[in-house]
Structures are given as structure tokens and as C-alpha cells.
Motif scaffolding. Structure first.
Motif, PDB file in Angstrom:
ATOM      1  N   SER A 135       0.690  -1.075   0.262  1.00 47.07           N
ATOM      2  CA  SER A 135      -0.137  -0.060   0.014  1.00 47.07           C
ATOM      3  C   SER A 135       1.009   1.350   0.029  1.00 47.07           C
ATOM      4  CB  SER A 135      -1.122   0.004   1.278  1.00 47.07           C
ATOM      5  OG  SER A 135      -2.015  -0.639   0.940  1.00 47.07           O
ATOM      6  N   ASN A 136       0.443   2.258  -0.659  1.00 50.38           N
ATOM      7  CA  ASN A 136       1.061   3.316  -0.787  1.00 50.38           C
ATOM      8  C   ASN A 136       0.061   4.750  -0.594  1.00 50.38           C
ATOM      9  OD1 ASN A 136       4.028   3.042  -1.938  1.00 50.38           O
ATOM     10  ND2 ASN A 136       2.878   1.682  -2.981  1.00 50.38           N
ATOM     11  N   CYS A 137       0.516   5.732  -0.127  1.00 52.39           N
ATOM     12  CA  CYS A 137      -0.080   6.780  -0.147  1.00 52.39           C
ATOM     13  C   CYS A 137       0.570   7.974  -1.125  1.00 52.39           C
ATOM     14  CB  CYS A 137      -0.517   7.547   1.138  1.00 52.39           C
ATOM     15  SG  CYS A 137      -1.528   6.671   2.370  1.00 52.39           S
ATOM     16  N   LEU A 138      -0.339   9.025  -1.845  1.00 49.91           N
ATOM     17  CA  LEU A 138       0.441   9.586  -2.652  1.00 49.91           C
ATOM     18  C   LEU A 138       0.335  11.287  -2.123  1.00 49.91           C
ATOM     19  CD1 LEU A 138      -0.950   8.196  -5.958  1.00 49.91           C
ATOM     20  CD2 LEU A 138       1.214   7.768  -4.823  1.00 49.91           C
ATOM     21  N   TYR A 139       1.278  11.798  -1.762  1.00 50.32           N
ATOM     22  CA  TYR A 139       1.267  13.063  -1.019  1.00 50.32           C
ATOM     23  C   TYR A 139       1.960  14.356  -2.172  1.00 50.32           C
ATOM     24  CZ  TYR A 139       2.521  16.687   2.333  1.00 50.32           C
ATOM     25  OH  TYR A 139       2.717  17.936   2.959  1.00 50.32           O
ATOM     26  N   LEU A 140       0.940  15.468  -2.173  1.00 56.01           N
ATOM     27  CA  LEU A 140       1.278  16.503  -3.116  1.00 56.01           C
ATOM     28  C   LEU A 140       1.388  17.692  -2.177  1.00 56.01           C
ATOM     29  CD1 LEU A 140      -0.827  14.719  -4.912  1.00 56.01           C
ATOM     30  CD2 LEU A 140      -0.545  16.692  -6.373  1.00 56.01           C
ATOM     31  N   PRO A 141       3.019  18.072  -1.690  1.00 58.47           N
ATOM     32  CA  PRO A 141       2.910  19.115  -0.561  1.00 58.47           C
ATOM     33  C   PRO A 141       2.618  20.467  -1.185  1.00 58.47           C
ATOM     34  CG  PRO A 141       5.104  17.590  -1.227  1.00 58.47           C
ATOM     35  CD  PRO A 141       4.172  17.230  -2.174  1.00 58.47           C
ATOM     36  N   GLU A 142       2.705  20.639  -2.691  1.00 57.97           N
ATOM     37  CA  GLU A 142       2.354  22.171  -2.812  1.00 57.97           C
ATOM     38  C   GLU A 142       0.783  22.293  -2.720  1.00 57.97           C
ATOM     39  OE1 GLU A 142       5.806  23.884  -5.868  1.00 57.97           O
ATOM     40  OE2 GLU A 142       4.205  22.358  -6.723  1.00 57.97           O
ATOM     41  N   ARG A 177       4.101   7.947   9.101  1.00 54.93           N
ATOM     42  CA  ARG A 177       4.066   8.867   7.730  1.00 54.93           C
ATOM     43  C   ARG A 177       3.068   9.798   7.581  1.00 54.93           C
ATOM     44  NH1 ARG A 177       7.260   6.257   4.252  1.00 54.93           N
ATOM     45  NH2 ARG A 177       7.676   8.134   3.567  1.00 54.93           N
ATOM     46  N   LEU A 178       1.832   9.268   7.849  1.00 57.49           N
ATOM     47  CA  LEU A 178       0.706  10.383   7.455  1.00 57.49           C
ATOM     48  C   LEU A 178       0.394  11.426   8.628  1.00 57.49           C
ATOM     49  CD1 LEU A 178      -1.995   7.906   5.992  1.00 57.49           C
ATOM     50  CD2 LEU A 178       0.035   8.892   5.008  1.00 57.49           C
ATOM     51  N   PHE A 179       0.561  10.902  10.042  1.00 56.82           N
ATOM     52  CA  PHE A 179       0.131  12.166  10.854  1.00 56.82           C
ATOM     53  C   PHE A 179       1.554  12.785  11.098  1.00 56.82           C
ATOM     54  CE2 PHE A 179      -3.139   9.716  13.124  1.00 56.82           C
ATOM     55  CZ  PHE A 179      -4.329   9.919  12.033  1.00 56.82           C
ATOM     56  N   ALA A 180       2.557  12.426  10.275  1.00 58.21           N
ATOM     57  CA  ALA A 180       3.593  13.436  10.315  1.00 58.21           C
ATOM     58  C   ALA A 180       3.371  14.822   9.328  1.00 58.21           C
ATOM     59  CB  ALA A 180       4.922  12.852  10.094  1.00 58.21           C
ATOM     60  N   LEU A 181       2.272  14.604   8.513  1.00 62.30           N
ATOM     61  CA  LEU A 181       2.087  15.850   7.607  1.00 62.30           C
ATOM     62  C   LEU A 181       1.305  16.767   8.197  1.00 62.30           C
ATOM     63  CD1 LEU A 181       0.978  13.398   4.627  1.00 62.30           C
ATOM     64  CD2 LEU A 181       3.261  14.310   5.125  1.00 62.30           C
ATOM     65  N   SER A 182       1.237  17.787   7.653  1.00 60.33           N
ATOM     66  CA  SER A 182       0.566  19.263   8.199  1.00 60.33           C
ATOM     67  C   SER A 182      -0.999  18.738   8.385  1.00 60.33           C
ATOM     68  CB  SER A 182       0.672  20.181   7.178  1.00 60.33           C
ATOM     69  OG  SER A 182      -0.350  21.134   7.473  1.00 60.33           O
ATOM     70  N   PRO A 183      -1.558  19.301   9.614  1.00 58.51           N
ATOM     71  CA  PRO A 183      -2.693  18.964   9.858  1.00 58.51           C
ATOM     72  C   PRO A 183      -3.737  19.531   9.039  1.00 58.51           C
ATOM     73  CG  PRO A 183      -1.569  19.752  11.693  1.00 58.51           C
ATOM     74  CD  PRO A 183      -0.888  19.925  10.750  1.00 58.51           C
ATOM     75  N   GLU A 184      -3.620  20.594   8.296  1.00 56.92           N
ATOM     76  CA  GLU A 184      -4.368  20.711   7.143  1.00 56.92           C
ATOM     77  C   GLU A 184      -4.246  19.905   5.751  1.00 56.92           C
ATOM     78  OE1 GLU A 184      -2.119  22.919   8.635  1.00 56.92           O
ATOM     79  OE2 GLU A 184      -3.619  23.661  10.081  1.00 56.92           O
ATOM     80  N   THR A 185      -3.402  19.055   5.886  1.00 55.67           N
ATOM     81  CA  THR A 185      -3.720  18.320   4.545  1.00 55.67           C
ATOM     82  C   THR A 185      -4.870  17.404   4.416  1.00 55.67           C
ATOM     83  OG1 THR A 185      -1.166  17.602   4.866  1.00 55.67           O
ATOM     84  CG2 THR A 185      -2.325  16.316   3.448  1.00 55.67           C
ATOM     85  N   VAL A 186      -5.615  17.535   3.147  1.00 59.55           N
ATOM     86  CA  VAL A 186      -6.567  17.182   2.595  1.00 59.55           C
ATOM     87  C   VAL A 186      -6.389  15.829   2.402  1.00 59.55           C
ATOM     88  CG1 VAL A 186      -8.691  17.203   0.842  1.00 59.55           C
ATOM     89  CG2 VAL A 186      -7.485  19.407   1.813  1.00 59.55           C
ATOM     90  N   VAL A 187      -7.149  14.945   2.743  1.00 61.18           N
ATOM     91  CA  VAL A 187      -7.031  13.395   2.690  1.00 61.18           C
ATOM     92  C   VAL A 187      -8.294  12.796   1.699  1.00 61.18           C
ATOM     93  CG1 VAL A 187      -6.950  11.172   3.513  1.00 61.18           C
ATOM     94  CG2 VAL A 187      -5.961  13.088   5.074  1.00 61.18           C
ATOM     95  N   ASN A 188      -7.910  12.471   0.554  1.00 65.03           N
ATOM     96  CA  ASN A 188      -8.819  11.929  -0.637  1.00 65.03           C
ATOM     97  C   ASN A 188      -8.675  10.385  -0.398  1.00 65.03           C
ATOM     98  OD1 ASN A 188      -9.338  14.551  -1.875  1.00 65.03           O
ATOM     99  ND2 ASN A 188      -6.946  14.612  -2.048  1.00 65.03           N
ATOM    100  N   THR A 189      -9.756   9.704  -0.042  1.00 68.45           N
ATOM    101  CA  THR A 189     -10.082   8.299   0.274  1.00 68.45           C
ATOM    102  C   THR A 189     -10.140   7.466  -0.803  1.00 68.45           C
ATOM    103  OG1 THR A 189     -11.997   8.649   1.149  1.00 68.45           O
ATOM    104  CG2 THR A 189     -10.405   8.923   2.771  1.00 68.45           C
ATOM    105  N   GLY A 190      -9.834   6.207  -0.659  1.00 65.98           N
ATOM    106  CA  GLY A 190     -10.193   5.354  -1.758  1.00 65.98           C
ATOM    107  C   GLY A 190     -11.611   5.044  -1.881  1.00 65.98           C
ATOM    108  N   HIS A 191     -12.310   5.182  -0.557  1.00 63.98           N
ATOM    109  CA  HIS A 191     -13.927   4.860  -0.603  1.00 63.98           C
ATOM    110  C   HIS A 191     -14.558   6.060   0.218  1.00 63.98           C
ATOM    111  CE1 HIS A 191     -13.161   0.853  -2.015  1.00 63.98           C
ATOM    112  NE2 HIS A 191     -12.037   0.874  -1.484  1.00 63.98           N
ATOM    113  N   GLY A 192     -15.534   6.314  -0.316  1.00 63.49           N
ATOM    114  CA  GLY A 192     -16.507   7.304   0.674  1.00 63.49           C
ATOM    115  C   GLY A 192     -15.866   8.860   0.965  1.00 63.49           C
ATOM    116  N   ASP A 193     -16.282   9.442   1.894  1.00 68.11           N
ATOM    117  CA  ASP A 193     -16.029  10.733   2.039  1.00 68.11           C
ATOM    118  C   ASP A 193     -14.414  11.062   2.381  1.00 68.11           C
ATOM    119  OD1 ASP A 193     -18.533  11.472   1.271  1.00 68.11           O
ATOM    120  OD2 ASP A 193     -19.378  11.442   3.514  1.00 68.11           O
ATOM    121  N   GLY A 194     -13.997  12.107   2.119  1.00 66.47           N
ATOM    122  CA  GLY A 194     -12.602  12.757   2.450  1.00 66.47           C
ATOM    123  C   GLY A 194     -12.610  13.225   3.856  1.00 66.47           C
ATOM    124  N   THR A 195     -11.467  13.702   4.307  1.00 64.95           N
ATOM    125  CA  THR A 195     -11.145  14.122   5.541  1.00 64.95           C
ATOM    126  C   THR A 195      -9.937  14.878   5.650  1.00 64.95           C
ATOM    127  OG1 THR A 195     -10.920  13.497   7.900  1.00 64.95           O
ATOM    128  CG2 THR A 195     -10.076  11.934   6.354  1.00 64.95           C
TER     129      THR A 195
END
Length: 212
Positions: A135-142, A177-195
């Protein structure tokens, strides 16, 4: 930092089945089209190629990136690759799952830390095993955007009750890995609503208690 002018994220939802360990479950999947008016990356390749191709609308496809190898995320990857003249990218740790859906078909390998350039920005690959080994997540810092596949959802981690998954591993991936990112980071999920990272990170200990 901000995303380049014209950059956008588009969502396509397709329906089908997730199949593993002899079971079959009806699912709706999010497919993400990431880029601008000229070029895009497709994140996941679920169920039905036609609406994905329609959403691309003739733009150049840099890659079809599969967040993991479960059948509902790779269903039409070969069809998209052929029709859109784009490589399929998947972490090799999920080859055992890929082979269940597309035996003998090749893909290019993703690795942690890889960067994929699209529309004047970069996508960073974060290897986040647990839901599956690759499994991978894809992060776009900008852009402040994360594509989490089935690693992180609104309300908790992805499922770990089937073959090739592990709860302590997914918790480690999310924490480190994920909770080290900025709290404002939008999370686009594989199913359902984002967070967002900020909405989910306060609940980590609850998830651990619930899953133990």
C-alpha cells in the motif's frame, strides 16, 4: 507553498466488487484525476474504464498509479494503460495481489520516495503498508493533498482482517508517515468521504484500543 495555477483534483466514482479470500463484497470506489488542462495522473483504476477515460477527456496521462493491489483498485488498469498510452505503477510488495487479477501482466514498480511530476508539481510516494504489503499513499506538498487509498479513511484506518494485512503495521504507517504531515492536509480516500490529517490524528489511540 501553493499548487500551480490550473491544478485541480477531480473525482470519479465507480461501482463493482471487492474479492479476496473467497469472498465478494459490493463497493463504490473513488478514482482521482490529478493535474491540469494538459496532463494528469490517474489514482486507482476501479471497475469501469469508460467514466475514467471520459473524465480524462483527451489529456495526456502521465501514469496510472495504483495505491495497492486489491482487485477493486486495479480492475481496469491494463485497459486504461492501453487506451491512454500510460504506464501502470504499483509497489512490487503487492504483486501477489496483482497476479490474482491480472496474472502475467507487467507493471512498473513504485518505491517509497519516488516522485511523479505532473502539471508543474510533484507527487511523492509514501509506502504505507498494513492494509496490504505494498500500500502507498500519494502526497502533493504544494497542493496540500494526500491520496490515501485504503490506508486512512474518515473515522479510522483501512481494514486489516483479510490476507496480507496487519493492524499494527497500518497503525505504524499512519502514525509515522501520515500524521507527520500538516494537519491541514486534505485526505482523498479510496472509498467514501474525504477528511483531513487534523481531523483524524486526535483519534489514533482510540483506534488502537478498538483494534487491540
Amino acid at each position: 507553498m501553493t499548487a500551480p495555477s490550473g491544478f485541480r483534483v477531480e473525482k470519479v466514482v465507480t461501482s463493482g466488487t471487492f474479492e479476496l479470500d473467497g469472498g465478494s463484497w459490493a463497493v463504490d470506489n473513488n478514482i482521482w484525476i490529478v493535474g491540469d488542462d494538459s496532463e494528469v495522473v490517474i489514482v486507482d483504476a476501479a471497475h469501469d474504464a469508460a467514466p475514467i477515460i471520459d473524465a480524462v477527456g483527451g489529456r495526456k496521462v502521465v501514469a496510472v498509479v495504483c495505491t495497492h493491489g486489491h482487485n477493486d483498485h486495479v480492475t481496469v488498469a491494463p485497459q486504461l494503460a492501453e487506451r491512454l498510452d500510460a504506464p501502470i505503477l504499483l509497489h512490487p510488495a503487492d504483486d501477489v495481489l496483482w497476479e490474482q487479477t491480472h496474472p502475467g501482466l507487467a507493471h512498473r514498480d513504485l518505491a517509497d520516495g519516488d516522485r511523479i511530476s505532473v502539471a508543474g508539481t510533484e507527487i511523492e510516494v509514501l509506502h504505507t503498508p498494513g492494509h496490504s504489503p505494498g500500500s502507498n499513499c500519494l502526497y502533493l506538498p504544494e497542493a496540500g493533498q494526500l491520496f490515501s487509498g485504503d490506508t486512512l479513511f474518515s473515522g479510522g484506518p483501512g481494514a486489516t482482517g483479510r490476507s496480507y494485512s496487519d493492524f499494527p503495521t497500518i497503525i505504524g504507517s499512519i502514525r509515522e508517515r501520515l500524521f507527520a504531515l500538516s494537519p491541514e492536509t486534505v485526505v482523498n480516500t479510496g472509498h467514501g468521504d474525504g477528511t483531513s490529517i487534523g481531523d483524524e490524528s486526535p483519534h489514533l489511540e482510540e483506534w488502537i484500543a478498538r483494534g487491540s
